[in-house]
Structures are given as C-alpha cells and as structure tokens.
Design a protein around this motif. Structure first.
Motif, PDB file in Angstrom:
ATOM      1  N   ILE A 170      39.535  37.525  34.263  1.00 52.53           N
ATOM      2  CA  ILE A 170      39.645  36.175  33.692  1.00 52.53           C
ATOM      3  C   ILE A 170      38.509  35.924  32.710  1.00 52.53           C
ATOM      4  O   ILE A 170      38.713  35.401  31.608  1.00 52.53           O
ATOM      5  N   PHE A 171      37.300  36.324  33.091  1.00 45.90           N
ATOM      6  CA  PHE A 171      36.135  36.105  32.227  1.00 45.90           C
ATOM      7  C   PHE A 171      36.281  36.883  30.915  1.00 45.90           C
ATOM      8  O   PHE A 171      35.979  36.367  29.836  1.00 45.90           O
ATOM      9  N   GLU A 172      36.751  38.117  31.001  1.00 38.52           N
ATOM     10  CA  GLU A 172      36.928  38.921  29.791  1.00 38.52           C
ATOM     11  C   GLU A 172      38.029  38.348  28.897  1.00 38.52           C
ATOM     12  O   GLU A 172      37.872  38.258  27.673  1.00 38.52           O
ATOM     13  N   LYS A 173      39.116  37.937  29.511  1.00 39.89           N
ATOM     14  CA  LYS A 173      40.241  37.390  28.757  1.00 39.89           C
ATOM     15  C   LYS A 173      39.851  36.110  28.025  1.00 39.89           C
ATOM     16  O   LYS A 173      40.269  35.877  26.879  1.00 39.89           O
ATOM     17  N   LYS A 174      39.032  35.269  28.670  1.00 38.08           N
ATOM     18  CA  LYS A 174      38.651  33.989  28.074  1.00 38.08           C
ATOM     19  C   LYS A 174      37.321  34.049  27.334  1.00 38.08           C
ATOM     20  O   LYS A 174      36.870  33.034  26.794  1.00 38.08           O
TER      21      LYS A 174
ATOM     22  N   GLY B 250      38.327  31.005  38.070  1.00 41.88           N
ATOM     23  CA  GLY B 250      37.465  32.050  37.540  1.00 41.88           C
ATOM     24  C   GLY B 250      36.340  32.449  38.466  1.00 41.88           C
ATOM     25  O   GLY B 250      36.001  33.636  38.583  1.00 41.88           O
ATOM     26  N   LEU B 251      35.755  31.464  39.165  1.00 43.00           N
ATOM     27  CA  LEU B 251      34.536  31.724  39.938  1.00 43.00           C
ATOM     28  C   LEU B 251      34.505  30.878  41.201  1.00 43.00           C
ATOM     29  O   LEU B 251      34.874  29.700  41.179  1.00 43.00           O
TER      30      LEU B 251
END
Length: 341
Positions: free
Chosen positions: A137-141, A219-220
């Motif tokens: 998710i972090f990489e995608k966003k 995400g977290l």
C-alpha cells in the motif's frame, strides 16, 4: 433386570464421574485468540481433570468484567494483556496475592511486576510498542515509511492509520501512556488530536489494526511489534516499525481473582503457564513476545529489545487507578469524541 445392588453401583460410578468432571477453571485470556486456544488445549491435555471455560477479552474489557463481578466473581484467573490494568486491578483489591513456586525462575522484569503489585500479578511476557505497515500500500501510494512518531502526522497517511480504543485495549492505553511520558501530557494530546485526522478506525482489540493492514484494509496499525511480526511471519506484506523518539513496552501479566470460585485450579494453571516448557510453545500459536521464564528461549522472530529505543516506562504510575482513569477520561473528551473523517 437391574438389581438394587447394581443400581447403587451405577449411581456411585456416576457420582465419581461427575465429581471428576466437576473441576473447572474460569479463565479470561487477553491475548490473541489463537494463543488463548493453544494454552487451553495444551493445559487440558496435560490436566484432564480440569475443564477450562475461557473467554477472550481485550485488557480493558477484562478489567471492566472483573470489576463488575467484584461482589460475586465469575472469573478465577486472568492471563495476558498489558500490565497496566492488571496493576489497577491489584490496587483496587480485585486480584489475590499469590507467590508462585515458579517465581524465582522468572526474569527480573517479571518478578518486578509481581513486587510492584504486592504479588497480585506477575509478568508472563514482554514486547515493545511500534507499528506494522503494509509495504504494498505504501509503495502504491508513494508514502514514505515512517521512522518516528512525528511521521504519523504526514497528510499522506490520511485515512491510513488504525489504532485501538484505549478504554478497551491495553495496547492503545500503553501507546497513550507512552506518548505522555515522551512528550508531556498536553503535548501528547495535541499530537493525538492531530493524528486523529489520519485515523480511519479505533478498534476494540489491540492487534486488530495490524491485521487490517495485513488484509489491505488500512495502511498502518499502531500495535505491539510482535503482533506485526506475527502477520509478517504468516506471509503478509507487513514491515515492522520502531519510533525514533523512543517507545514504551508492555509486561503482559497474569492475575488470580480475589474471591475466585476455583482458586486451587487457578494456581495449577498459574504455575504451569510460567514454566519454560509452556512458554517455549507460544511461537507455535504465532506468539512472538519475549517469555518471562529466564530459561525459555525467545522466538528468533521476536524483535530484539536491545536494538529498540525503550523509554523507562513507569508501570507504577500509569498502572495506578487514578492516573489511568484520568488519562482515559481526557482521551474520551478530547480524542474519542472527535468525528472520524
């Protein structure tokens, strides 16, 4: 035809069988349900004369149940969950003093928890607070991996953070108390109000946020790091984070309940679960905390506490009834009452 003698023998056998099955243990377990079920099944396998009635509750819920039943306790033993509510239960006279013969086999921090409470609770495991985030998710966003508490205020994290409600969750109360000790009380509440803009949900269970992150629902999750490790070990794209400013930690605890209906059975479980043999089984249930028995082997996947910047967490103050009630009331008023975006 059944004779009178035969009937009497059958009746006696039934009474013996009933008596053998009558031993019970009413247990509250405040760890992940898989861990709770593992403990119960292993205990019943080795103690076939004791039937365990287990209910899984988060630490805050467990404390509330024990307090509500104070005049007529329905619980014999409370295992797991953060130490703060266990210490409050001890201070409130809800738990009973017990010095296990296993006590001298425990680590200093586990024994210290017992001494702080007047031997009304004891440490069973330990773990540091932090977070787990979904790398995909972090990489995608395009969100940068957080390194510090302050990074959780990044507008890019809007709607991507979950943390539990500190009223029900010992994990979230530890986070609240940790931030107060790091920043100061007013500054900590200012931080929490700002972070609220990034929070999508306050869950009931402390481990639920990182499970949601593992499923890609957020995400977290702010959790104990071993709960994030558990999701990573299962193959989810979870990375564990430890805040640069420092972080608190838990001493997961165990308490016998004052006025318990089955104190002897509670003592059997209490002594059993403190053994190195039992604590070494915990990784099989996805539990990666640091065990309290000094002879037990910490899981290789467990976060190395020596590599984490731990604060000198004040268990006596933040486990006290007055301080805990004060902080929870302020959280309800200033943070929990805010609308979610």
């Amino acid at each position: 035809m059944t004779t009178l003698k035969g009937a009497l023998l059958c009746g006696a056998a039934a009474m013996v069988a009933t008596g053998a099955a009558a031993e019970e243990l009413n247990l509250i377990c405040s760890a992940d349900v898989v861990i709770c079920e593992k403990l119960v099944s292993e205990f019943e396998a080795s103690h076939s004369d004791i039937d365990v009635n287990m209910v899984r509750l988060s630490s805050g819920e467990a404390y509330a149940k024990v307090r509500a039943e104070a005049r007529n306790p329905q619980t014999d033993l409370w295992w797991g969950g953060t130490g703060d509510p266990h210490l409050q239960a001890a201070q409130d006279g809800l738990s009973a003093e017990y010095k296990s013969p296993m006590l001298d086999q425990l680590t200093d921090w586990a024994q210290g928890q017992a001494e702080t409470s007047g031997f009304k609770t004891v440490g069973v495991y330990s773990g540091a607070l932090g977070w787990g985030f979904n790398k995909e998710i972090f990489e995608k966003k395009g969100i940068a991996a957080p390194q510090c508490w302050s990074d959780l205020l990044d507008p890019a994290l809007k709607g991507e953070i979950q943390i539990a409600d500190p009223n029900s969750s010992g994990t979230a109360y530890t986070a609240l108390a940790t931030l107060v000790q790091i920043m100061g009380e007013d500054e900590a509440f200012d931080f929490l109000k700002k972070m609220h803009a990034n929070v999508s949900q306050y869950t009931k269970s402390g481990s639920a946020p990182v499970k949601a992150a593992a499923r890609g629902e957020t995400g977290l999750g702010i959790v104990f790091q071993h709960d994030a490790v558990s999701q990573a070990v299962e193959g989810f794209p979870i990375e564990v984070g430890s805040p640069c400013e420092g972080t608190g930690y838990e001493i997961g605890s165990m308490s016998m309940i004052e006025g318990a209906q089955n104190p002897d059975q509670a003592k059997v479980f209490y002594d059993w679960v403190l053994t190195a043999e039992v604590q070494n089984m915990m990784p099989d249930a996805g539990s990666f905390q640091i065990p309290s028995n000094a002879s037990a082997t910490p899981p290789k996947e467990a976060p190395d506490l020596s590599q984490i910047k731990l604060i000198d967490y004040d268990f006596a103050e933040y486990g006290s009834a007055e301080r805990r009630k004060e902080l929870l009331a302020r959280w309800d008023s200033e943070v929990g009452s805010l609308p979610l975006q």
